[in-house]
Each structure stands twice: as C-alpha cells, then as structure tokens.
Design a protein around this motif. Structure first.
Motif, PDB file in Angstrom:
ATOM      1  N   GLU A 102       0.834  -1.211   0.000  1.00 19.21           N
ATOM      2  CA  GLU A 102       0.000   0.000   0.000  1.00 19.21           C
ATOM      3  C   GLU A 102       0.865   1.257   0.000  1.00 19.21           C
ATOM      4  O   GLU A 102       0.572   2.240  -0.701  1.00 19.21           O
ATOM      5  CB  GLU A 102      -0.915  -0.011   1.219  1.00 19.21           C
ATOM      6  CG  GLU A 102      -1.912   1.140   1.236  1.00 19.21           C
ATOM      7  CD  GLU A 102      -2.876   1.057   2.406  1.00 19.21           C
ATOM      8  OE1 GLU A 102      -3.532   2.078   2.699  1.00 19.21           O
ATOM      9  OE2 GLU A 102      -2.973  -0.027   3.018  1.00 19.21           O
ATOM     10  N   LYS A 103       1.932   1.214   0.750  1.00 15.96           N
ATOM     11  CA  LYS A 103       2.850   2.353   0.816  1.00 15.96           C
ATOM     12  C   LYS A 103       3.572   2.556  -0.516  1.00 15.96           C
ATOM     13  O   LYS A 103       3.735   3.688  -0.991  1.00 15.96           O
ATOM     14  CB  LYS A 103       3.861   2.122   1.938  1.00 15.96           C
ATOM     15  CG  LYS A 103       4.719   3.329   2.275  1.00 15.96           C
ATOM     16  CD  LYS A 103       5.617   3.017   3.470  1.00 15.96           C
ATOM     17  CE  LYS A 103       6.506   4.203   3.814  1.00 15.96           C
ATOM     18  NZ  LYS A 103       7.400   3.898   4.967  1.00 15.96           N
ATOM     19  N   SER A 104       3.989   1.449  -1.136  1.00 21.20           N
ATOM     20  CA  SER A 104       4.649   1.536  -2.435  1.00 21.20           C
ATOM     21  C   SER A 104       3.721   2.099  -3.499  1.00 21.20           C
ATOM     22  O   SER A 104       4.118   2.941  -4.316  1.00 21.20           O
ATOM     23  CB  SER A 104       5.151   0.147  -2.872  1.00 21.20           C
ATOM     24  OG  SER A 104       6.198  -0.300  -2.037  1.00 21.20           O
ATOM     25  N   VAL A 105       2.469   1.631  -3.486  1.00 19.19           N
ATOM     26  CA  VAL A 105       1.476   2.132  -4.449  1.00 19.19           C
ATOM     27  C   VAL A 105       1.251   3.625  -4.245  1.00 19.19           C
ATOM     28  O   VAL A 105       1.096   4.392  -5.204  1.00 19.19           O
ATOM     29  CB  VAL A 105       0.144   1.358  -4.303  1.00 19.19           C
ATOM     30  CG1 VAL A 105      -0.949   2.016  -5.142  1.00 19.19           C
ATOM     31  CG2 VAL A 105       0.329  -0.091  -4.728  1.00 19.19           C
ATOM     32  N   SER A 106       1.271   4.039  -2.986  1.00 17.10           N
ATOM     33  CA  SER A 106       1.101   5.461  -2.680  1.00 17.10           C
ATOM     34  C   SER A 106       2.252   6.279  -3.264  1.00 17.10           C
ATOM     35  O   SER A 106       2.036   7.357  -3.832  1.00 17.10           O
ATOM     36  CB  SER A 106       1.040   5.661  -1.164  1.00 17.10           C
ATOM     37  OG  SER A 106       0.979   7.035  -0.845  1.00 17.10           O
ATOM     38  N   PHE A 107       3.472   5.761  -3.152  1.00 19.87           N
ATOM     39  CA  PHE A 107       4.636   6.439  -3.743  1.00 19.87           C
ATOM     40  C   PHE A 107       4.492   6.539  -5.263  1.00 19.87           C
ATOM     41  O   PHE A 107       4.817   7.569  -5.869  1.00 19.87           O
ATOM     42  CB  PHE A 107       5.923   5.689  -3.402  1.00 19.87           C
ATOM     43  CG  PHE A 107       6.490   6.009  -2.045  1.00 19.87           C
ATOM     44  CD1 PHE A 107       6.872   7.301  -1.743  1.00 19.87           C
ATOM     45  CD2 PHE A 107       6.646   5.016  -1.088  1.00 19.87           C
ATOM     46  CE1 PHE A 107       7.408   7.609  -0.489  1.00 19.87           C
ATOM     47  CE2 PHE A 107       7.174   5.311   0.159  1.00 19.87           C
ATOM     48  CZ  PHE A 107       7.556   6.604   0.465  1.00 19.87           C
TER      49      PHE A 107
END
Length: 326
Positions: free
Chosen positions: A28-33
């Motif tokens: 989820e954090k990677s997708v946000s980046f």
C-alpha cells in the motif's frame, strides 16, 4: 521442448522473484509512492531512458559499420526496440531478442539473408555493453561509492573483482592475448562450440579498428550513465533523497545481475537487485520498490513501442508482399 521448459522456468523465476519482493514491502505504501510520483520527473526519466536506448542503438550501428554493413541509425533503433519486445514475450530471453533484432534488421535493410557482419556485430555489441556496466561498477568502487555500503566487509572483495573483470574484458575485446582460451573452451557441445567460434571470430574482426572500439565503448559508457540518470529522476519522482552516484552504483549493480539468464528480460533480478542495493544504502524498502516498479514500467513501455513497430512491419509486409523498409 527444451526451449519451452527454459521459458516456463524463466517465467516461474521471474514471478517468484517479483512475488518475493512484494512480500518484503508494504504494498500500500509503495502504491502510494507510485501514484504520488512527480510527473515532470517521471516524464524526464522516460525521455532520458529513450536517449540511453538510442545510444545503445548507436553502439550497435557502430559495430555494423565496422563490419561493413550500411544501415540508418533510426532503423537500428527500431529493430533494437523490437528485440526488447521479443526478448520478453518469446522463449530464450535476450538471446531470442537479439535474433529477432538481427532478423528484422536484415529484412528491413533489404538484405534478404543473414550475413556474418550482422551476427558478429551483435556479439561484439553485447560484450561492449557488459564491459561498460562493470566499468561503472569498478569506478564506483574506486571512488568510494556503493560496494562497502551495500555489502559491508565483502564490498572490497567484490569491488576488486569488478576491477579485475573490467581488465579481463578490455584484454579480451581489444587484444588477442586471451585467444588461447579458445582451445580450452572448445567443448563437445554443438551450441557452445558455435558460440565460442563466433565470439573469437567476431572479436578478431573488430580488433583491427581500435578507434572504432573506443568509440563504441564511449557510447556504451555514456549509455549506462544515461540509464542511471533516468533511474535518478525516477528516485526524485518518488521523493527519494539519495545522491546521484549512489543511484548510479545501485543501477549498475542491478543491471549487471541480468547477465544471469534466469528471468524474462532480466525482470525480477533487476528490480530485486535495485531494491536490495538501495535498502542497504538506507532507503525505505517500500520507496525503493516503488522506484524499481517504475523502472520496470519504463522498460515495458519501450518494449511495447517495439511490439507496435513489429506489428506495423507485419502489416506493411503483408500488404505489399515485400520486405518493409523502416
């Protein structure tokens, strides 16, 4: 049957490595980046990556010219992209991609048949590309960037191995000093024996033009730095705070890994290697993964362009009944 098994194996390894990478990050954090990436930096990375591929095409064209083959740079560039596309979608990886590039170049250049100059140019081109990658790794080590931060105490050993590898490649490509190895490598395996014969015969042809070899190396070396610059802009796009030379090392390290032919087009190895190096250099794993997937997306974009170019060739050829021109 062996080719099918090899392709299935590479697909499995590629999926496995990418899946392993996903399990190690906060998706989820990677997708946000990724979705919050700075668009100007992202577009700059795409353009610079294209320039790097253009220089790679210029390097191949240089070898073609040295082999007596006359062809436009634009045609070589398009055929290079077609090779990238086939290297992903067909069994055999980069080898299949190289064959497809040569085949399309021969057909579009109205030669109508494979010529030794086409084949020898590809072999020399690939070796020069590897030399440039290891040269960048060696320079990073000698400049004090990368290896010690990524590999700890083993960094010095791996750094010196990169330096030795560069020295061996220089001697192999530019001089006949190591040609005696041809006798020891002449194993009774048809494909291997053919490869060894082609390798030393090809290098023997190009060694006569030292200036041409130096020009090809320069194009390759600058191409690696442009590839690294593209990744640096991607790092800026996801908000990563790392200096350029650290990104250069991480990129060169990840690119060197794809010399190992166990995945489709190097996917998985390249992305995993980049994440590993960046994390060891202090980057957040999810942020590094976002960068690696954006790098894969840019690579896939140019592969798609190659696929579209091949489709256009096919349609034109089918409509005219003759070999199409680029």
């Amino acid at each position: 049957m062996r080719k099918i098994f090899s392709h299935v194996f590479k697909i499995a390894v590629t999926i496995g490595l990418l899946w392993y990478l996903i399990q190690k990050i906060d998706v989820e954090k990677s997708v946000s980046f990724i979705f919050s990436a700075n668009l100007p930096f992202l577009l700059s990375a795409v353009v610079i990556s294209g320039l790097a591929l253009f220089l790679n095409a210029a390097r191949w064209r240089k070898f073609l010219s040295m082999a007596g083959v006359s062809v436009s740079l634009s045609r070589v560039f398009i055929c290079n992209l077609i090779g990238i596309f086939y290297g992903i979608v067909l069994p055999g990886g980069k080898l299949t991609g190289d064959v497809a590039s040569v085949y399309r170049l021969v057909k579009s250049n109205n030669a109508g048949r494979f010529d030794s100059g086409y084949v020898s140019s590809v072999i020399a081109d690939r070796f020069m590309g590897v030399l440039a990658i290891f040269s960048v790794l060696a320079l990073c080590f000698l400049a004090g960037y990368g290896p010690s931060g990524v590999f700890g105490e083993k960094g010095a050993v791996l750094g010196w191995l990169a330096v030795v590898a560069v020295a061996l490649f220089v001697v192999l490509i530019f001089t006949p000093v190591l040609d005696f190895l041809r006798r020891f490598l002449d194993w009774p395996v048809i494909f291997w024996r053919s490869f060894v014969d082609s390798l030393f015969s090809s290098l023997g042809v190009f060694r006569k033009d030292k200036r041409g070899l130096l020009e090809a190396f320069f194009l390759s070396f600058v191409g690696v730095f442009l590839g690294a610059l593209s990744v640096y802009f991607l790092s800026l796009a996801v908000g990563m705070d790392k200096d350029f030379l650290s990104v250069v090392f991480a990129y060169a390290f990840a690119t060197a890994l794809i010399v190992i032919p166990v995945t489709i087009g190097g996917a998985g190895l390249r992305e995993g290697g980049l994440v590993y190096a960046l994390v060891r250099l202090g980057v957040d794993a999810s942020q590094a993964a976002a960068l690696s997937f954006l790098m894969l997306a840019v690579f896939s974009l140019y592969a798609l362009v190659g696929g579209l170019a091949e489709l256009i060739f096919f349609i034109k050829n089918r409509g005219s009944g003759t070999a199409p021109n680029a």
